[in-house]
Design a protein around this motif. Structure first.
Motif, PDB file in Angstrom:
ATOM      1  N   HIS A 181       2.735  -5.613  -7.070  1.00  0.00           N
ATOM      2  CA  HIS A 181       3.006  -5.403  -5.646  1.00  0.00           C
ATOM      3  C   HIS A 181       4.057  -6.382  -5.131  1.00  0.00           C
ATOM      4  O   HIS A 181       4.919  -6.024  -4.335  1.00  0.00           O
ATOM      5  CB  HIS A 181       1.723  -5.556  -4.831  1.00  0.00           C
ATOM      6  CG  HIS A 181       0.895  -4.316  -4.779  1.00  0.00           C
ATOM      7  ND1 HIS A 181       1.015  -3.381  -3.782  1.00  0.00           N
ATOM      8  CD2 HIS A 181      -0.049  -3.842  -5.616  1.00  0.00           C
ATOM      9  CE1 HIS A 181       0.164  -2.388  -3.996  1.00  0.00           C
ATOM     10  NE2 HIS A 181      -0.497  -2.644  -5.110  1.00  0.00           N
ATOM     11  N   ASN A 185       7.425  -5.221  -3.395  1.00  0.00           N
ATOM     12  CA  ASN A 185       7.727  -5.649  -2.025  1.00  0.00           C
ATOM     13  C   ASN A 185       9.065  -6.358  -1.909  1.00  0.00           C
ATOM     14  O   ASN A 185       9.648  -6.422  -0.837  1.00  0.00           O
ATOM     15  CB  ASN A 185       6.619  -6.580  -1.510  1.00  0.00           C
ATOM     16  CG  ASN A 185       5.319  -5.848  -1.293  1.00  0.00           C
ATOM     17  OD1 ASN A 185       5.306  -4.620  -1.219  1.00  0.00           O
ATOM     18  ND2 ASN A 185       4.215  -6.580  -1.205  1.00  0.00           N
TER      19      ASN A 185
ATOM     20  N   PRO B 129      -2.895  -0.585   5.861  1.00  0.00           N
ATOM     21  CA  PRO B 129      -1.752  -1.455   5.549  1.00  0.00           C
ATOM     22  C   PRO B 129      -2.048  -2.942   5.743  1.00  0.00           C
ATOM     23  O   PRO B 129      -1.591  -3.771   4.960  1.00  0.00           O
ATOM     24  CB  PRO B 129      -0.673  -0.989   6.529  1.00  0.00           C
ATOM     25  CG  PRO B 129      -1.091   0.384   6.942  1.00  0.00           C
ATOM     26  CD  PRO B 129      -2.574   0.454   6.844  1.00  0.00           C
ATOM     27  N   SER B 133      -3.047  -4.095   0.723  1.00  0.00           N
ATOM     28  CA  SER B 133      -3.289  -3.238  -0.439  1.00  0.00           C
ATOM     29  C   SER B 133      -3.395  -4.089  -1.707  1.00  0.00           C
ATOM     30  O   SER B 133      -4.049  -5.117  -1.694  1.00  0.00           O
ATOM     31  CB  SER B 133      -2.194  -2.178  -0.454  1.00  0.00           C
ATOM     32  OG  SER B 133      -1.925  -1.708  -1.707  1.00  0.00           O
TER      33      SER B 133
END
Lengths: 396, 305
Positions: A181, A185, B129, B133
């Protein structure tokens, strides 16, 4: 351990009276104990084992050279089984029960984040050789230091290569883990600068073994570039699925799984053309690099990957800071790590003294060419030119 | 006998309350994890031990409690204790409609259904959100382990008190009746739906309340850490080892398991799980109904002799 120290003391005393005082004093001083929790089982075990070996090799070599501050170094480590709560407990154990002198970071974001809290609470400086994610360094902590280039550096090179070839669309996939992630991101900021758009993003379960549906969806989105933020275990699966689905994006990049030297053992010739990222240039110049690789192979019967190099380098930084301080004073050690600038195996260590975020290290983009990893970016250190595009499966 | 037990219980409580004053961080940490697992085992024991609905998904409520607390503390700047309390209430409230649907399944279908339901809750929660997550959620550092330990100790004590009450009450009898034969219980006038949904909601409240403390303890939560199948399985094994549907089963099972596990892993890091698994199998073969019923049988036999 006990026995060898006994023998060393006895032989030093018996053989040479002139050397006896110095040698005996050194042999008698208790070793400096470094404590760490590492993921040796569970989902992070692949990288965790390389990390441990990096620590072990440096300690062995440094002890042969006389240790640090005239004392030998001992490593006390436990397996956190890739579980954050276990990692926290192990650092508490290392500090309170084992009374280690210094702690070093564990493997990966998910465990380093809560472990950082322990380091902070006990005011124990901790270099984290396995956290590219920067978020945990922006929480006002004083005692943690980033030992890898920040995540942005993992992406910049491959997206630059994409831009050089006029590629505009990206698809991002990865396991549902903190690190993947963090990489995903970080993409938009870098991609925006290159005028690239993300057309598809998907996270699959962390222990997934079937990638058919995710690759079919990527295929349908038809991006120029596929970035898979995969670990060693899933990176092979994703590559195999590309072949089965007969799908070849123009650029295929797998961070960080494809940087594992064993990638080629499982995937064979199919690896050719795959891009990945490494924090360490295995073919970099300098005697230190060559000797690191040779001793590593002799010690562990396999090639090091960048995790090994990163952990090894973090101990180089620690030793440099300890030498500056001249003692184990934690506050002074903290300040020394924050301000030391030193050249290590993986780059020039320099951190932001306030946050501990890494400023000196960068990352290298590598590509598998003829079954070998070749650094292709940045240009000044590249050992070859990137193969472009990713060869279609029918032409192999 | 009764007085001796009461004195012993009071003594244990005093020791547990004073423990943090004398223990180092590691020992408190260990004590915290022990109390936490025992609390989870008590939560599970109500629906699965007393009511006989074997659930492989109670950890979903732990995760809900953890994430609710995380969001209230990180985004809305609540003090953590009310946040953790709110997390528990939310988990309990969520359990009522879920229980209404899930408890129509029986036996292995309920067990599997709950496993799937836990995955679904995990996906739904982390789809918000604000939870970050898979990147995880950072909580402000600050509250030490001691506060979290007291919170967890209080909830665990509450769970034991609740179990003692259930064991003696008409409600407990209704649960046991539906465990033995739900249809017969129904024909005898037990409102089975109401009884089992109440049990399910209580079995969600306890992990929900414990989850908030765990979030504070980790200060960084991600889906794998709080929807932890390991914690789930561990608490189930504790309750079974101690004795399903008994008042002291989860406590005894929890103590035995954590002690064995802690004694083993530091000494035999490579093969500890193997030894641990072997011991567990041996214990369950020797004491198929668990430790507490085995001891009770022994006492009963002596009294009758």
């Amino acid at each position: 351990m006990q026995r060898s120290r006994f023998i060393r003391t006895v032989s030093a005393a018996a053989v040479a009276p002139t050397l006896a005082t110095a040698a005996a004093a050194q042999a008698q001083a208790a070793p400096i104990t470094i404590g760490a929790s590492l993921s040796l089982t569970g989902i992070f075990a692949d990288g965790g084992k390389y990390s441990l070996e990096g620590y072990q090799l440096w300690i062995k070599q440094q002890n042969a050279k006389g240790g640090v501050l005239g004392r030998q170094i001992a490593l006390k480590y436990y397996d956190d089984q890739s579980e954050p709560a276990t990692g926290v407990r192990l650092y508490e154990r290392l500090i309170n029960e084992d009374k280690v002198d210094i702690i070093m970071g564990p493997y990966g974001t998910a465990i380093t984040a809560p472990a950082a809290n322990v380091a902070e609470r006990y005011k124990m400086p901790m270099i984290c050789p396995e956290t590219a994610d920067v978020v945990m360094f922006q929480r006002g902590f004083k005692y943690i230091f980033q030992g890898l280039g920040p995540v942005q550096t993992y992406l910049y090179g491959v997206l630059q290569i994409a831009k050089d070839h006029g590629l505009k669309t990206l698809a991002l996939i990865g396991p549902d883990t903190a690190f993947s992630h963090a990489l995903v991101n970080a993409v938009p900021e870098v991609a925006r600068g290159f005028g690239q758009a993300i057309v598809y993003t998907e996270f699959y379960p962390a222990r997934a073994s079937d990638f058919a549906s995710v690759i079919e969806k990527v295929k349908a989105a038809n991006p120029d570039v596929l970035l898979a933020m995969a670990f060693p275990n899933d990176s092979i699966g994703v590559l195999r699925q590309l072949k089965q689905s007969n799908y070849a994006p123009k650029i295929f990049y797998e961070a960080v799984g494809a940087s594992d030297p064993r990638y080629v053992e499982s995937a064979g010739k199919d690896v050719n053309g795959v891009f990945s990222v490494t924090a360490w240039d295995p073919d970099g110049p300098g005697a230190e690099n060559a000797s690191f690789k040779a001793s590593y192979r002799a010690e562990f019967k396999r090639d090091p990957d960048y995790h090994s190099a990163s952990n090894y380098s973090s101990l180089e930084v620690l030793a440099a800071a300890l030498k500056r301080v001249g003692s184990l004073d934690r506050e002074k050690l903290r300040d020394a790590i924050a301000t030391t600038q030193v050249k290590t195996l993986v780059g020039n260590w320099r951190v932001d003294p306030r946050t501990g975020i890494q400023l000196g290290y960068t990352s290298y983009i590598l590509q598998w060419q003829n079954g070998k990893q070749v650094i292709v970016y940045p240009g000044n250190v590249a050992h070859g030119k990137p193969i472009f595009p990713f060869p279609v499966w029918s032409s192999r | 006998m009764k007085r001796a037990a009461a004195v012993l219980a009071a003594l244990v409580i005093v020791v547990l309350i004073l423990a943090p004053l004398r223990l180092n961080g590691y020992a408190i940490n260990l004590l915290y994890i022990t109390v936490l697992s025992i609390g989870l085992a008590y939560g599970w024991n109500i629906i699965s031990g007393y009511a006989g609905y074997f659930s492989f998904g109670q950890i979903a409520f732990f995760g809900v409690g953890a994430y609710a607390t995380g969001l209230l503390v990180a985004d809305l700047h609540w003090f953590w204790m009310p946040a953790a309390f709110a997390g528990g209430v939310l988990a309990c409230a969520l359990a009522i409609p879920l229980g209404y649907v899930m408890l129509r399944l029986r036996g292995p279908f309920f067990a599997m259904g709950m496993f799937g339901m836990a995955q679904m809750v995990r996906v739904l929660v982390t789809a918000i959100p604000a939870t970050g997550s898979g990147s995880g959620l950072f909580l402000p550092p600050g509250s030490g382990i001691t506060e979290v330990y007291y919170w967890t100790l209080a909830i665990c004590a509450g769970a034991i008190a609740l179990t003692i009450w259930i064991d003696r009450s008409a409600f407990g009898l209704r649960l046991q009746a539906l465990r033995e034969d739900e249809q017969v219980a129904g024909t005898l006038g037990v409102d089975t739906t109401r009884a089992k949904i109440t049990a399910f909601a209580l079995s969600a409240l306890i992990p929900g309340l414990l989850g908030g403390g765990y979030a504070l303890f980790l200060t960084y939560i991600e889906p794998d850490a709080v929807f932890s199948s390991r914690l789930d399985l561990q608490s189930i094994v504790m309750a079974i080892l101690g004795g399903l549907g008994t008042v002291w089963g989860p406590l005894i099972g929890g103590l035995v398991m954590t002690q064995i596990s802690e004694a083993l892993w530091a000494r035999f890091p490579q093969i500890y799980l193997m030894i641990f698994g072997g011991l567990l199998v041996a214990l369950l073969i020797a004491l198929p109904r668990g430790i507490v019923p085995a001891i009770a049988d022994r006492f009963a036999a002596r009294r009758n002799a």
